[in-house]
Design a protein around this motif. Structure first.
Motif, PDB file in Angstrom:
ATOM      1  N   SER A   1      19.813  -3.835  54.003  1.00  0.00           N
ATOM      2  CA  SER A   1      19.831  -5.084  53.228  1.00  0.00           C
ATOM      3  C   SER A   1      18.515  -5.819  53.405  1.00  0.00           C
ATOM      4  O   SER A   1      17.963  -6.372  52.455  1.00  0.00           O
ATOM      5  N   ILE A   2      18.016  -5.839  54.650  1.00  0.00           N
ATOM      6  CA  ILE A   2      16.765  -6.541  54.924  1.00  0.00           C
ATOM      7  C   ILE A   2      15.629  -5.895  54.144  1.00  0.00           C
ATOM      8  O   ILE A   2      14.820  -6.584  53.509  1.00  0.00           O
ATOM      9  N   GLU A   3      15.599  -4.557  54.124  1.00  0.00           N
ATOM     10  CA  GLU A   3      14.532  -3.876  53.384  1.00  0.00           C
ATOM     11  C   GLU A   3      14.583  -4.214  51.905  1.00  0.00           C
ATOM     12  O   GLU A   3      13.561  -4.509  51.293  1.00  0.00           O
ATOM     13  N   SER A   4      15.803  -4.184  51.318  1.00  0.00           N
ATOM     14  CA  SER A   4      15.849  -4.437  49.872  1.00  0.00           C
ATOM     15  C   SER A   4      15.571  -5.915  49.590  1.00  0.00           C
ATOM     16  O   SER A   4      14.923  -6.243  48.598  1.00  0.00           O
ATOM     17  N   SER A   5      16.010  -6.822  50.490  1.00  0.00           N
ATOM     18  CA  SER A   5      15.683  -8.244  50.294  1.00  0.00           C
ATOM     19  C   SER A   5      14.186  -8.439  50.386  1.00  0.00           C
ATOM     20  O   SER A   5      13.599  -9.205  49.631  1.00  0.00           O
ATOM     21  N   ARG A   6      13.579  -7.733  51.360  1.00  0.00           N
ATOM     22  CA  ARG A   6      12.139  -7.884  51.540  1.00  0.00           C
ATOM     23  C   ARG A   6      11.395  -7.446  50.262  1.00  0.00           C
ATOM     24  O   ARG A   6      10.507  -8.150  49.772  1.00  0.00           O
ATOM     25  N   ALA A   7      11.825  -6.307  49.692  1.00  0.00           N
ATOM     26  CA  ALA A   7      11.182  -5.821  48.470  1.00  0.00           C
ATOM     27  C   ALA A   7      11.309  -6.862  47.373  1.00  0.00           C
ATOM     28  O   ALA A   7      10.338  -7.201  46.687  1.00  0.00           O
ATOM     29  N   GLN A   8      12.529  -7.419  47.247  1.00  0.00           N
ATOM     30  CA  GLN A   8      12.792  -8.425  46.215  1.00  0.00           C
ATOM     31  C   GLN A   8      11.890  -9.643  46.406  1.00  0.00           C
ATOM     32  O   GLN A   8      11.245 -10.115  45.470  1.00  0.00           O
ATOM     33  N   LEU A   9      11.829 -10.127  47.644  1.00  0.00           N
ATOM     34  CA  LEU A   9      11.040 -11.339  47.925  1.00  0.00           C
ATOM     35  C   LEU A   9       9.544 -11.064  47.749  1.00  0.00           C
ATOM     36  O   LEU A   9       8.809 -11.896  47.213  1.00  0.00           O
ATOM     37  N   GLU A  10       9.107  -9.877  48.178  1.00  0.00           N
ATOM     38  CA  GLU A  10       7.670  -9.571  48.056  1.00  0.00           C
ATOM     39  C   GLU A  10       7.257  -9.440  46.597  1.00  0.00           C
ATOM     40  O   GLU A  10       6.182  -9.898  46.205  1.00  0.00           O
ATOM     41  N   ASN A  11       8.147  -8.836  45.780  1.00  0.00           N
ATOM     42  CA  ASN A  11       7.844  -8.739  44.350  1.00  0.00           C
ATOM     43  C   ASN A  11       7.748 -10.129  43.729  1.00  0.00           C
ATOM     44  O   ASN A  11       6.841 -10.404  42.937  1.00  0.00           O
ATOM     45  N   SER A  12       8.700 -11.007  44.090  1.00  0.00           N
ATOM     46  CA  SER A  12       8.668 -12.370  43.548  1.00  0.00           C
ATOM     47  C   SER A  12       7.389 -13.071  43.976  1.00  0.00           C
ATOM     48  O   SER A  12       6.720 -13.724  43.178  1.00  0.00           O
ATOM     49  N   GLU A  13       7.061 -12.891  45.245  1.00  0.00           N
ATOM     50  CA  GLU A  13       5.885 -13.552  45.801  1.00  0.00           C
ATOM     51  C   GLU A  13       4.610 -13.045  45.103  1.00  0.00           C
ATOM     52  O   GLU A  13       3.710 -13.817  44.769  1.00  0.00           O
ATOM     53  N   ALA A  14       4.559 -11.730  44.815  1.00  0.00           N
ATOM     54  CA  ALA A  14       3.383 -11.183  44.131  1.00  0.00           C
ATOM     55  C   ALA A  14       3.252 -11.796  42.738  1.00  0.00           C
ATOM     56  O   ALA A  14       2.160 -12.171  42.302  1.00  0.00           O
ATOM     57  N   ALA A  15       4.394 -11.925  42.044  1.00  0.00           N
ATOM     58  CA  ALA A  15       4.362 -12.504  40.699  1.00  0.00           C
ATOM     59  C   ALA A  15       3.881 -13.956  40.766  1.00  0.00           C
ATOM     60  O   ALA A  15       3.052 -14.394  39.958  1.00  0.00           O
ATOM     61  N   LEU A  16       4.403 -14.698  41.753  1.00  0.00           N
ATOM     62  CA  LEU A  16       4.027 -16.119  41.846  1.00  0.00           C
ATOM     63  C   LEU A  16       2.581 -16.274  42.293  1.00  0.00           C
ATOM     64  O   LEU A  16       1.932 -17.272  41.957  1.00  0.00           O
TER      65      LEU A  16
END
Lengths: 296, 311
Positions: free
Chosen positions: B67-82
């Motif tokens: 779960s942590i890995e997939s959350s991390r991917a999600q958050l990092e993608n959002s962060e890259a977009a922002l």
């Protein structure tokens, strides 16, 4: 020969016997005369079962004397491998089976309750996640399990959900009944939360009422069940060891009474041989004396 | 006269003790070859049920790790977009400042601003795999769409997503929010509608107005007057990045905690379940010797009878 047959019988069933004055014996097993002089009764098995057993394919034991067949005497058979197997089949295993059924029923019930509260992403219909394999029922929602007994055998995942994972109710129904949004995982989180939730466990007689068993988590239930199974096994193993010791002691005693010591037998043999030689010597001496006498 | 020992007794005893020793040897052999202290639950019910508990804890920790890995991917993608978004906002500010210079070439600035406007729409519709990041629970459709042209009255961009907060269970007691919505980051709304609240601004409205001022400063006002709004917009994006960063940091901490918990659980499981190899091998040898001794004794006891000594 007879003693050996009795010994064989003793391995199978608990019995008592006594010897009559004429040398014949009477054998009684579980209170039923099996052999008395030249009368012989038989134990038979059959699936006929006036008394209900846990499974319709189970055999009952009947007592047959000269064609007269008694009612089932299954619960009265004790001791020996027969008694052991019967008590395993009719007492021990059903206990564990009930634990498994209670676990399954409670799990299915909790998951269904939570699953019904959510919605899938194709439509807003509530579905039971676990259903009764045999009754099935109209889908959605599918028939849930109705009884604790047999739950572990009857449980299956709703085929509607297996066929289409979009029916998994991972989300909350959005604004009234209707499909959930694709990214909605609120109900999935709630379902996962069941793993650590304390739930009341169902007892065999509970459904359709509420569960009245102890409240605990699924993990705790399983680990205490396997602990209990282990403790039972350990006790049985200790009993077995104890039984082995008793048998060993008895065999020793029987051996010391009926067994043969080659040393003793051979020394007896030598003693009797010497005696025989001695008396032969007497005879030959007397013979010599007679010959001397006759030749005078 | 001593106890009468018949040959049957001697044989029985020899068989019994050989059998017992062999069983013991077998038990130790099993332990050494499997590396486990018990083969079945009855060998040590207490330890086994504890080991079952520990194993299920480890399985859960593994799941939390995923779960942590997939959350991390999600958050990092959002962060890259922002991060792309804040660069675009900074570029807008530079362009606006340059529009302050006498005889500035508005005709050249205006197309770039229009370009950045399209970029903003594209960022709000960022998609990873088949999931749109900024639409709340509505991950299956683009969260924003342009509904008009620049000269139409604002707003000309509509939000099609919802306010869904996607949480992920990252340990027994914590859930972490893994998404930001375009409604909050782009529209600046915190109360469920599409209108900016508090100090926030709607990025789309701001850029639209900047473009219109560049197109016709006489009618719409000076572009440089938009600087305050642009700063507020940039601030709003930076705050969102800050929230994502804080959550990523929390994931990191929780991940580390889980790792050390995993190690201590594994240590306890090992101490309960695994054998001490040295000790077990010594035990194995000693039992092997006992068996050999009992076989040897049996062979010697069984042989001599009086018969051997009679000629």
């Amino acid at each position: 020969m007879r003693a050996q047959l009795l010994q064989e019988l003793g391995k199978k069933i608990d019995f008592t016997y006594f010897e009559r004055e004429d040398g014949t014996i009477a054998v009684q097993a579980s209170g039923f005369p099996l052999v008395d002089g030249d009368t012989v009764a038989r134990l038979e098995v059959d699936t006929r079962q006036p008394t209900p057993l846990a499974d319709p394919t189970y055999f009952n034991v009947f007592y047959n004397i000269n064609g007269q067949v008694s009612g089932p005497i299954t619960p009265r058979i004790t001791g020996g491998s027969l008694g052991g197997n019967l008590s395993m089949r009719d007492e021990r295993v059903p206990q564990y089976r009930e634990l498994l059924d209670r676990f399954t029923f409670t799990l299915a019930n909790s998951v269904n309750t939570q699953h019904l509260a959510g919605a899938g992403i194709d439509d807003g219909n509530a579905r039971n996640f676990f259903i009764d394999r045999l009754s099935g029922g109209p889908n959605p929602p599918g028939d849930p399990l109705t009884a604790v007994s047999g739950a572990a055998r009857l449980i299956t995942v709703n085929p509607d959900i297996v066929a289409n994972s979009r029916h998994l109710a991972t989300g909350a129904p959005s604004a009234g009944p209707g499909p959930a949004a694709t990214g909605d995982n609120t109900n999935a989180l709630a379902l996962a939360g069941l793993a650590t939730t304390q739930v009341p466990f169902f007892l065999a007689g509970d459904p359709p009422g509420p569960a009245t068993g102890a409240t605990q988590t699924f993990g705790a239930f399983l680990s205490s069940a396997s602990g209990a199974l282990g403790a039972d096994l350990q006790n049985v193993r200790l009993d077995l060891q104890k039984g082995d010791l008793v048998i060993a002691e008895l065999e020793d005693r029987r051996g010391s009474i009926s067994g043969v010591s080659i040393d003793e037998e051979v020394s007896d043999l030598v003693r009797f041989q010497r005696g025989y030689e001695a008396s032969a010597r007497v005879i030959s001496t007397v013979d010599e004396l007679l010959q001397i006498l006759l030749s005078i | 006269m001593g106890t009468r020992i018949s040959d049957v007794n001697v044989f029985l005893r020899a068989v019994r003790s050989t059998r017992l020793n062999r069983a013991r040897l077998n038990e130790t052999q099993n332990q050494v070859s499997t590396g486990k202290r018990f083969a079945s639950v009855s060998d040590d019910p207490g330890s086994v049920s504890r080991v079952i508990d520990l194993k299920s804890s480890r399985a859960r920790i593994e799941q939390f790790g995923r779960s942590i890995e997939s959350s991390r991917a999600q958050l990092e993608n959002s962060e890259a977009a922002l991060s792309t978004l804040s660069n675009a906002m900074i570029r807008l500010r530079e362009l606006t400042v340059s529009a302050d210079i006498e005889d500035a070439d508005f005709d050249k600035i205006q197309p770039e601003v229009e370009q950045i406007f399209s970029e903003l729409v594209a960022i709000a519709n960022t998609r990873v795999g088949d999931r749109f990041l900024f639409g709340g629970f509505a991950t299956d459709a683009p969260p924003v769409s342009q509904t008009g042209v620049f000269t139409d009255p604002a707003p000309i961009v509509a939000y099609n997503g919802d306010d869904g907060q996607i949480f992920s269970q990252i340990d027994e007691s914590q859930q972490i929010l893994t998404n930001e919505t375009a409604r909050r980051v782009f529209f600046g709304s915190t109360d469920g509608d599409d209108l900016a609240d508090g100090p926030n601004v709607s990025l789309f409205d701001t850029v639209q107005e900047l473009r219109n001022r560049l197109a016709d400063p006489q009618a719409n006002g000076r572009p440089t007057d938009m600087l305050d709004e642009l700063d507020a917009g940039l601030d709003q994006v930076i705050q969102a990045r800050g929230r994502l960063g804080a959550r990523l940091a929390r994931l990191e901490t929780t991940g580390n905690q889980l790792d050390s918990l995993d190690i201590s659980i594994e240590t306890e499981r090992s101490s309960l379940e695994d054998i001490d190899l040295v000790e077990s091998i010594i035990e194995l040898q000693s039992r092997e010797q006992t068996l050999q001794a009992s076989l040897g004794v049996t062979a010697r006891i069984i042989q001599p009878t009086l018969l051997n000594f009679l000629s």
